[in-house]
Write a protein that holds these residues in place. Structure first.
Motif, PDB file in Angstrom:
ATOM      1  N   GLY A   1      47.933   3.153 -17.985  1.00 14.93           N
ATOM      2  CA  GLY A   1      48.657   2.265 -17.086  1.00 14.93           C
ATOM      3  C   GLY A   1      50.056   2.714 -16.747  1.00 14.93           C
ATOM      4  N   ALA A   2      50.566   3.746 -17.397  1.00 15.38           N
ATOM      5  CA  ALA A   2      51.898   4.268 -17.088  1.00 15.38           C
ATOM      6  C   ALA A   2      51.808   5.326 -15.994  1.00 15.38           C
ATOM      7  N   PHE A   3      52.901   5.543 -15.293  1.00 17.49           N
ATOM      8  CA  PHE A   3      53.000   6.630 -14.323  1.00 17.49           C
ATOM      9  C   PHE A   3      53.221   7.915 -15.115  1.00 17.49           C
ATOM     10  N   VAL A   4      52.349   8.891 -14.929  1.00 18.66           N
ATOM     11  CA  VAL A   4      52.407  10.125 -15.709  1.00 18.66           C
ATOM     12  C   VAL A   4      52.935  11.264 -14.844  1.00 18.66           C
TER      13      VAL A   4
ATOM     14  N   HIS B   1      38.388  16.061 -20.964  1.00 19.51           N
ATOM     15  CA  HIS B   1      39.607  16.645 -20.411  1.00 19.51           C
ATOM     16  C   HIS B   1      39.746  16.343 -18.919  1.00 19.51           C
ATOM     17  N   ARG B   2      38.635  16.199 -18.213  1.00 16.76           N
ATOM     18  CA  ARG B   2      38.697  15.782 -16.814  1.00 16.76           C
ATOM     19  C   ARG B   2      39.283  14.378 -16.707  1.00 16.76           C
ATOM     20  N   PHE B   3      38.875  13.514 -17.628  1.00 17.15           N
ATOM     21  CA  PHE B   3      39.410  12.154 -17.656  1.00 17.15           C
ATOM     22  C   PHE B   3      40.918  12.186 -17.867  1.00 17.15           C
ATOM     23  N   VAL B   4      41.362  12.993 -18.833  1.00 16.15           N
ATOM     24  CA  VAL B   4      42.793  13.092 -19.129  1.00 16.15           C
ATOM     25  C   VAL B   4      43.540  13.669 -17.925  1.00 16.15           C
ATOM     26  N   ALA B   5      42.984  14.703 -17.311  1.00 19.64           N
ATOM     27  CA  ALA B   5      43.639  15.344 -16.171  1.00 19.64           C
ATOM     28  C   ALA B   5      43.817  14.365 -15.014  1.00 19.64           C
ATOM     29  N   ALA B   6      42.829  13.488 -14.821  1.00 22.14           N
ATOM     30  CA  ALA B   6      42.893  12.522 -13.723  1.00 22.14           C
ATOM     31  C   ALA B   6      43.976  11.475 -13.919  1.00 22.14           C
TER      32      ALA B   6
ATOM     33  N   HIS C   1      47.437  25.583  -5.522  1.00 27.47           N
ATOM     34  CA  HIS C   1      45.984  25.635  -5.714  1.00 27.47           C
ATOM     35  C   HIS C   1      45.630  25.981  -7.154  1.00 27.47           C
ATOM     36  N   GLN C   2      46.321  26.947  -7.720  1.00 27.42           N
ATOM     37  CA  GLN C   2      46.046  27.359  -9.090  1.00 27.42           C
ATOM     38  C   GLN C   2      46.333  26.235 -10.086  1.00 27.42           C
ATOM     39  N   MET C   3      47.416  25.487  -9.866  1.00 26.30           N
ATOM     40  CA  MET C   3      47.735  24.362 -10.736  1.00 26.30           C
ATOM     41  C   MET C   3      46.658  23.288 -10.641  1.00 26.30           C
ATOM     42  N   ALA C   4      46.190  23.042  -9.425  1.00 24.64           N
ATOM     43  CA  ALA C   4      45.186  21.996  -9.224  1.00 24.64           C
ATOM     44  C   ALA C   4      43.857  22.354  -9.887  1.00 24.64           C
ATOM     45  N   THR C   5      43.381  23.568  -9.669  1.00 21.88           N
ATOM     46  CA  THR C   5      42.087  23.952 -10.241  1.00 21.88           C
ATOM     47  C   THR C   5      42.184  24.174 -11.746  1.00 21.88           C
ATOM     48  N   GLY C   6      43.266  24.788 -12.186  1.00 22.42           N
ATOM     49  CA  GLY C   6      43.416  25.058 -13.610  1.00 22.42           C
ATOM     50  C   GLY C   6      43.587  23.800 -14.435  1.00 22.42           C
ATOM     51  N   LEU C   7      44.385  22.862 -13.935  1.00 24.42           N
ATOM     52  CA  LEU C   7      44.636  21.628 -14.678  1.00 24.42           C
ATOM     53  C   LEU C   7      43.618  20.540 -14.359  1.00 24.42           C
TER      54      LEU C   7
ATOM     55  N   VAL D   1      43.375  18.643 -11.546  1.00 22.08           N
ATOM     56  CA  VAL D   1      43.948  17.482 -10.876  1.00 22.08           C
ATOM     57  C   VAL D   1      43.743  17.608  -9.372  1.00 22.08           C
ATOM     58  N   PRO D   2      43.680  16.471  -8.657  1.00 16.41           N
ATOM     59  CA  PRO D   2      43.587  16.542  -7.200  1.00 16.41           C
ATOM     60  C   PRO D   2      44.776  17.279  -6.614  1.00 16.41           C
ATOM     61  N   ARG D   3      44.514  18.059  -5.595  1.00 17.47           N
ATOM     62  CA  ARG D   3      45.573  18.914  -5.043  1.00 17.47           C
ATOM     63  C   ARG D   3      46.745  18.107  -4.503  1.00 17.47           C
ATOM     64  N   ASP D   4      46.483  16.908  -3.979  1.00 20.39           N
ATOM     65  CA  ASP D   4      47.570  16.133  -3.396  1.00 20.39           C
ATOM     66  C   ASP D   4      48.520  15.556  -4.435  1.00 20.39           C
TER      67      ASP D   4
END
Length: 407
Positions: free
Chosen positions: A129-132, A161-166, A180-186, A188-191
């Protein structure tokens, strides 16, 4: 028999790690539901770094900025290391053990969580519930996360880990070329990946704003003394193997001779899990293993020597020579992999052996032949906001909180 026991131990540790992440995900989901009812305080921010182990990196610099310049926000540092908590308190800031009652309560109440690696820098279970805001800890030159070892884990572990990344609402990339690399590696959605300067660039861009802000004053004094005697070459290698001795990879005796000729000094900053045992007989080599925060001391580096570390990106802000020592390049590329063509990207000579390393380092100390290439990379790779980086990141987080969108 020993090999079998080792495999079983590795399996057990992996299983425990997976169970810990799964339980943390469950706790995160429950606290997210709870805080939808009770709410969180958007003017209370908790900060952590490197799985709670130190007062370092991007979280540290943003924390100091918020604590000193933004009185409307309560900035709290959380750590699982008692010495870190004591260090932060000695500097006049608010800090608690992450697992203390006060630390857990503040984690539950804070509207914003700022980390460098992931939610386990503070608490995975209590941050629902916090802003991360994940500030991360370097530009991904080599593959990371789901593009590397995490992509080979079990399906259940990947899902966790997908849950955590989201849960990341904001991820910082200092370069548009790394989004792009940060989004795919971590994962997370690119936006959610925003191109913003790292807060740890503060001492490199506006040193007067963080003057005296180093954790280790003794190290600063020692480096100032060395620099008064001549130029400093910083060797900052990438982590390879826990317990490894850097003396087995580099001919420091040959470098020592060159440094004597050039009236320079080599400062070796090993990874916290590595060491250098063979520097006692060298006149021009100093080991800086007691300093955990590279950003605080990097301004002393007249020349940077590294291999695959993204520290070279930070050092671009100083516009000083860089040399790359990569004797295991082919092996490292095959085993770990890069997002970029290594030889084309790095703005300096790539030495494959000790002989060429000495030659390349001598050129860097006397001629700086790659200055134009280095400056071109800085202009294309990094975004210059013209102001203190921490102010930009703070504004982005504040805007995200004001929008009220939390995953």
């Amino acid at each position: 028999m020993a090999a079998r026991r080792r495999r079983w131990l590795e399996y057990a540790l992996t299983s425990i790690g997976s169970l810990t992440v799964l339980l943390g995900c469950l706790g995160h989901a429950l606290t997210a539901r709870l805080t939808r009812i009770l709410g969180r305080d958007d003017d209370c921010w908790v900060f952590g770094a490197r799985r709670g182990s130190g007062f370092v990196d991007n979280s540290r610099y943003l924390f100091e900025y918020v604590a000193e310049e933004r009185p409307e926000v309560r900035a709290v540092w959380l750590s699982t290391d008692p010495e870190t908590v004591a260090t932060v308190r000695e500097r006049g800031y608010e800090a608690y053990h992450a697992r203390s009652l006060r630390g857990r309560w503040l984690t539950l109440r804070s509207g914003c969580v700022v980390v460098t690696h992931g939610l386990r820098d503070v608490s995975l279970a209590l941050t629902g519930g916090a802003f991360v805001a994940n500030l991360w800890h370097g530009v991904p030159l080599k593959t990371i996360g789901f593009d590397a070892e995490l992509g080979e884990q079990s399906w259940l572990r990947r899902r966790a880990h997908r849950f955590v990344a989201a849960r990341n609402d904001l991820v910082v990339s200092p370069s548009p070329m790394a989004v792009h690399q940060m989004a795919t590696g971590l994962g997370v959605p690119r936006d959610r990946v925003r191109v913003l300067p790292y807060p740890r660039y503060d001492p490199l861009v506006v040193p007067e704003a963080v003057e005296g802000g180093t954790v280790d004053a003794d190290a600063h004094e020692r480096l100032a003394e060395l620099r008064a005697e001549g130029r400093l070459v910083f060797y900052v290698p990438t982590f390879r193997e826990e317990g490894a001795d850097l003396g087995e990879r580099v001919d420091f005796a040959a470098l020592d001779g060159l440094l004597c000729e050039q009236d320079a000094h080599l400062v070796v900053k090993p990874h916290p899990y590595e060491r250098l045992d063979r520097a006692t007989d060298l006149d021009r080599v100093t080991v800086l293993d007691a300093v955990d925060d590279l950003s605080a001391v990097l301004p002393f580096a007249d020349v940077l020597l590294t291999d695959y570390s993204s520290a070279f990106v930070d050092h671009l802000l100083l516009d000083r020579p860089q040399v790359f020592y990569a004797p295991d390049l082919d092996e490292y590329r095959a085993e770990r992999g890069f997002y970029y063509d290594y030889e084309s990207l790095v703005p300096g000579p790539v030495a494959p052996d000790d002989g060429e390393l000495v030659t390349s380092l001598e050129e860097a100390l006397t001629e700086d032949p790659d200055a134009s290439r280095r400056r071109a990379l800085r202009e294309t790779f990094l975004t210059d906001t013209g102001v203190r980086p921490s102010t930009v990141v703070f504004a982005a987080i504040r805007a995200g909180l004001d929008d009220g969108v939390v995953t």
